[in-house]
Design an enzyme around this catalytic site. Structure first.
Site, PDB file in Angstrom:
ATOM      1  N   ASN A 107      -6.803   6.443   3.886  1.00 21.71           N
ATOM      2  CA  ASN A 107      -8.223   6.725   3.669  1.00 21.71           C
ATOM      3  C   ASN A 107      -8.580   8.200   3.775  1.00 21.71           C
ATOM      4  O   ASN A 107      -9.675   8.595   3.390  1.00 21.71           O
ATOM      5  CB  ASN A 107      -9.083   5.908   4.634  1.00 21.71           C
ATOM      6  N   ASP A 153      -0.606   2.475  -5.410  1.00 24.83           N
ATOM      7  CA  ASP A 153      -0.644   1.037  -5.679  1.00 24.83           C
ATOM      8  C   ASP A 153      -1.968   0.648  -6.328  1.00 24.83           C
ATOM      9  O   ASP A 153      -2.987   1.287  -6.095  1.00 24.83           O
ATOM     10  CB  ASP A 153      -0.469   0.259  -4.376  1.00 24.83           C
ATOM     11  N   ASN A 165      -9.165   3.414  -1.738  1.00 24.63           N
ATOM     12  CA  ASN A 165      -9.699   4.345  -0.740  1.00 24.63           C
ATOM     13  C   ASN A 165      -8.985   5.688  -0.708  1.00 24.63           C
ATOM     14  O   ASN A 165      -9.607   6.722  -0.464  1.00 24.63           O
ATOM     15  CB  ASN A 165      -9.701   3.706   0.647  1.00 24.63           C
ATOM     16  N   HIS A 210       0.821  -1.215   0.000  1.00 20.65           N
ATOM     17  CA  HIS A 210       0.000   0.000   0.000  1.00 20.65           C
ATOM     18  C   HIS A 210       0.855   1.264   0.000  1.00 20.65           C
ATOM     19  O   HIS A 210       0.322   2.354  -0.202  1.00 20.65           O
ATOM     20  CB  HIS A 210      -0.920  -0.015   1.225  1.00 20.65           C
TER      21      HIS A 210
END
Length: 190
Positions: A66, A91, A112, A19
């Site tokens: 997020n 990513d 997100n 991530h």
């Protein structure tokens, strides 16, 4: 002026995770462009420099994935930046590991961090560079917060390097040129 945003999560526990590919690309760009990313501003670590007479700001939001849109919204509004000069790198689980994909605009694709940015900017009309991390074999959260195998290191390092080169090409020659040069195979090189 260009603002290049790499998406990731702050903190040592997230370093090297799938991530955090956006952060890894920013680190690579930082070295290539000789821009230190150390200042804390706009809820981010940022670095500013000049590349080919163009001001470049590298940004690593420290808001967690997020909420990435908060940091991006703040810096874009401060500089009154046209969204065509905002480049977001992140990513992508829908791309095979080692592949990169450049787009002029588009949806979040379920990411997100991108959902947050698109929502707060109220627009999908900005360039992005997606770096493939491969599809999960099990739990999605475990996959994106997991680390690559040692055997994948060469492929991953190459994709990070190519994503940084693609961003430099966007600055030099525009998004269309970079799309033609880098989209397609995993072996495209400058």
């Amino acid at each position: 002026m260009y603002i290049i945003v790499g998406l990731g999560n702050p903190g040592r526990e997230y370093e090297g995770t799938r991530h955090n590919m956006g952060f890894d690309v920013i680190d690579n760009l930082s070295a290539k462009l000789n821009i230190d990313v150390k200042k804390l501003r706009f809820k981010s670590l940022i670095g500013e420099g000049i590349y080919k007479e163009e001001k470049v700001i590298l940004q690593k939001p420290q808001t967690y994935m997020n909420s990435s849109g908060e940091a991006v919204y703040d810096i874009v509004n401060f500089y009154k930046l046209p969204l065509s000069n905002l480049i977001v790198v992140y990513d992508d689980k829908d791309l095979d590991m080692g592949k990169i994909r450049i787009r002029k605009k588009g949806s979040s694709g379920g990411h997100n961090g991108m959902k947050s940015i698109i929502y707060l900017l109220n627009s999908e009309d900005f360039p992005r560079v997606r770096v493939g991390i491969g599809k999960p074999k099990g739990d999605m959260i475990e996959h994106v917060l997991g680390r690559f195998n040692e055997s994948d290191k060469t492929i991953v390092d190459n994709s990070i390097d190519r994503a940084a080169d693609a961003i430099i090409d966007i600055i030099e020659n525009g998004v269309e040129h970079a799309m033609n040069l880098f989209n397609g195979g995993s072996e495209c090189l400058l």
